[in-house]
Scaffold this motif. Sequence first.
Motif, PDB file in Angstrom:
ATOM      1  N   LEU A 263       0.827  -1.205   0.000  1.00 15.37           N
ATOM      2  CA  LEU A 263       0.000   0.000   0.000  1.00 15.37           C
ATOM      3  C   LEU A 263       0.864   1.259   0.000  1.00 15.37           C
ATOM      4  N   LYS A 264       1.904   1.271   0.812  1.00 20.60           N
ATOM      5  CA  LYS A 264       2.770   2.450   0.899  1.00 20.60           C
ATOM      6  C   LYS A 264       3.533   2.677  -0.400  1.00 20.60           C
ATOM      7  N   ARG A 265       4.019   1.583  -1.013  1.00 12.79           N
ATOM      8  CA  ARG A 265       4.715   1.743  -2.304  1.00 12.79           C
ATOM      9  C   ARG A 265       3.739   2.224  -3.384  1.00 12.79           C
ATOM     10  N   ALA A 266       2.508   1.716  -3.352  1.00 14.37           N
ATOM     11  CA  ALA A 266       1.514   2.133  -4.344  1.00 14.37           C
ATOM     12  C   ALA A 266       1.220   3.622  -4.217  1.00 14.37           C
ATOM     13  N   TRP A 267       1.127   4.113  -2.983  1.00 16.44           N
ATOM     14  CA  TRP A 267       0.905   5.549  -2.782  1.00 16.44           C
ATOM     15  C   TRP A 267       2.037   6.375  -3.375  1.00 16.44           C
ATOM     16  N   VAL A 268       3.279   5.946  -3.166  1.00 19.08           N
ATOM     17  CA  VAL A 268       4.421   6.701  -3.672  1.00 19.08           C
ATOM     18  C   VAL A 268       4.470   6.650  -5.201  1.00 19.08           C
ATOM     19  N   ARG A 269       4.292   5.465  -5.771  1.00 16.23           N
ATOM     20  CA  ARG A 269       4.336   5.358  -7.239  1.00 16.23           C
ATOM     21  C   ARG A 269       3.246   6.199  -7.900  1.00 16.23           C
ATOM     22  N   ALA A 270       2.107   6.322  -7.240  1.00 12.60           N
ATOM     23  CA  ALA A 270       1.015   7.102  -7.810  1.00 12.60           C
ATOM     24  C   ALA A 270       1.379   8.578  -7.958  1.00 12.60           C
ATOM     25  N   GLU A 271       2.388   9.025  -7.189  1.00  8.66           N
ATOM     26  CA  GLU A 271       2.832  10.419  -7.266  1.00  8.66           C
ATOM     27  C   GLU A 271       4.014  10.593  -8.205  1.00  8.66           C
ATOM     28  N   LEU A 272       4.506   9.510  -8.790  1.00 12.00           N
ATOM     29  CA  LEU A 272       5.655   9.571  -9.693  1.00 12.00           C
ATOM     30  C   LEU A 272       5.214   9.337 -11.137  1.00 12.00           C
ATOM     31  N   GLY A 273       6.037   9.796 -12.066  1.00 10.40           N
ATOM     32  CA  GLY A 273       5.772   9.552 -13.483  1.00 10.40           C
ATOM     33  C   GLY A 273       4.668  10.415 -14.033  1.00 10.40           C
ATOM     34  N   MET A 274       3.468  10.199 -13.534  1.00  8.69           N
ATOM     35  CA  MET A 274       2.302  10.984 -13.954  1.00  8.69           C
ATOM     36  C   MET A 274       1.253  10.859 -12.861  1.00  8.69           C
ATOM     37  N   THR A 275       0.967  11.957 -12.209  1.00 10.38           N
ATOM     38  CA  THR A 275      -0.035  11.927 -11.151  1.00 10.38           C
ATOM     39  C   THR A 275      -1.418  11.722 -11.756  1.00 10.38           C
ATOM     40  N   ALA A 276      -2.384  11.403 -10.907  1.00 12.16           N
ATOM     41  CA  ALA A 276      -3.746  11.178 -11.391  1.00 12.16           C
ATOM     42  C   ALA A 276      -4.299  12.424 -12.073  1.00 12.16           C
ATOM     43  N   ALA A 277      -4.030  13.596 -11.506  1.00 11.67           N
ATOM     44  CA  ALA A 277      -4.549  14.835 -12.094  1.00 11.67           C
ATOM     45  C   ALA A 277      -3.999  15.050 -13.500  1.00 11.67           C
ATOM     46  N   ARG A 278      -2.695  14.837 -13.674  1.00 11.71           N
ATOM     47  CA  ARG A 278      -2.093  15.025 -14.999  1.00 11.71           C
ATOM     48  C   ARG A 278      -2.594  13.966 -15.977  1.00 11.71           C
ATOM     49  N   ALA A 279      -2.731  12.726 -15.498  1.00 13.61           N
ATOM     50  CA  ALA A 279      -3.216  11.647 -16.363  1.00 13.61           C
ATOM     51  C   ALA A 279      -4.648  11.904 -16.805  1.00 13.61           C
ATOM     52  N   GLU A 280      -5.474  12.376 -15.882  1.00 14.77           N
ATOM     53  CA  GLU A 280      -6.863  12.673 -16.225  1.00 14.77           C
ATOM     54  C   GLU A 280      -6.946  13.776 -17.280  1.00 14.77           C
ATOM     55  N   GLU A 281      -6.107  14.821 -17.135  1.00 16.90           N
ATOM     56  CA  GLU A 281      -6.081  15.892 -18.122  1.00 16.90           C
ATOM     57  C   GLU A 281      -5.635  15.387 -19.487  1.00 16.90           C
ATOM     58  N   THR A 282      -4.637  14.472 -19.480  1.00 16.65           N
ATOM     59  CA  THR A 282      -4.152  13.917 -20.739  1.00 16.65           C
ATOM     60  C   THR A 282      -5.225  13.100 -21.440  1.00 16.65           C
ATOM     61  N   VAL A 283      -5.920  12.265 -20.676  1.00 13.96           N
ATOM     62  CA  VAL A 283      -6.995  11.460 -21.256  1.00 13.96           C
ATOM     63  C   VAL A 283      -8.135  12.348 -21.742  1.00 13.96           C
ATOM     64  N   ALA A 284      -8.498  13.357 -20.942  1.00 12.86           N
ATOM     65  CA  ALA A 284      -9.590  14.268 -21.329  1.00 12.86           C
ATOM     66  C   ALA A 284      -9.250  15.009 -22.614  1.00 12.86           C
ATOM     67  N   ALA A 285      -7.994  15.477 -22.725  1.00 12.03           N
ATOM     68  CA  ALA A 285      -7.581  16.180 -23.939  1.00 12.03           C
ATOM     69  C   ALA A 285      -7.631  15.248 -25.154  1.00 12.03           C
ATOM     70  N   GLY A 286      -7.278  13.983 -24.937  1.00 16.79           N
ATOM     71  CA  GLY A 286      -7.315  13.027 -26.020  1.00 16.79           C
ATOM     72  C   GLY A 286      -8.723  12.715 -26.498  1.00 16.79           C
ATOM     73  N   LEU A 287      -9.673  12.825 -25.586  1.00 18.17           N
ATOM     74  CA  LEU A 287     -11.070  12.571 -25.952  1.00 18.17           C
ATOM     75  C   LEU A 287     -11.729  13.755 -26.636  1.00 18.17           C
TER      76      LEU A 287
END
Length: 287
Positions: A263-287
């Motif tokens: 759980l702790k590693r999953a929390w940290v990885r979720a903040e690396l590479g691409m956060t949920a907010a940035r990923a959501e914006e990327t998907v929304a722009a693609g749609l």
Amino acid sequence: MDFRLTEDQRALRRGVRELLARRFDREALREAVAEPCVDRGLWRELGDAGFFALCLPEAEGGVGLGLPEAVLVFEEAGRVLLPGPLVATHRAAGSVPGAAEGAVVVTSVDEGLVPWLDEADVVLGDVGGAVPVRSVDPLTPLHRVPTTVERLPAADGVLLLAAEQVGSARATTDMAVSYARQREQFGQVIGGFQAVKHLCAGMLVRVELARAAVWAAAVTGDPVEIAGAKLLADDAAVRNARDCLQVHGGMGFTWEADVHLHLKRAWVRAELGMTAARAEETVAAGL
């Protein structure tokens, strides 16, 4: 399009799993928690096995495979919670001497965070003003750097982090099912209770959906699909770890159990590479 693994891909995954089972078992995981550091011997073994040079062309001394094979390898790393800046070192294999062979540990600035800064031989990005921050994950020491310029994350790095999340989500699913088959309550194993069955079924659905998205994005290389895969993988890793805790009950919250580490590693990885907010914006722009 056929997404079934080839025999070579299955052999690759099996080989990595066997290597990690031999070199990074539960005892080694617990030692790493007690004293977080990059195991240089293991790092070199990973280099010898082609872990970091997997996507490097054969003409440059690499294995010459592609992103679909890389996600299989990183999924196995995520399954055992292998510590260290794996993605950064893998991505630096073609540009930093020694990275491909595992002789050099490479880290990079990622969403304003720098994992394993004190252990790294090479740091990619500006780390001026870096300050240590308390990491929720005992296996991922972090520094934070002041950042004013937003850089687009590398798509392949994002996908490899997503693959690690899928591996962790699969591990917690297996842990929950195994415990539900053994733990008895009211005269029967808890796996026989409908509520526990529903939890485990939901975990399996999430991990398989995320895995399919990651594998598909590895084939297409589409940035929007990679962003969607990261969203699904982050969700699967975090929610599966939480549900695994629920299945374990009070036992899951003890230090002796490994569930909390996922759980702790999953929390940290979720903040690396691409956060949920940035990923959501990327998907929304693609749609």
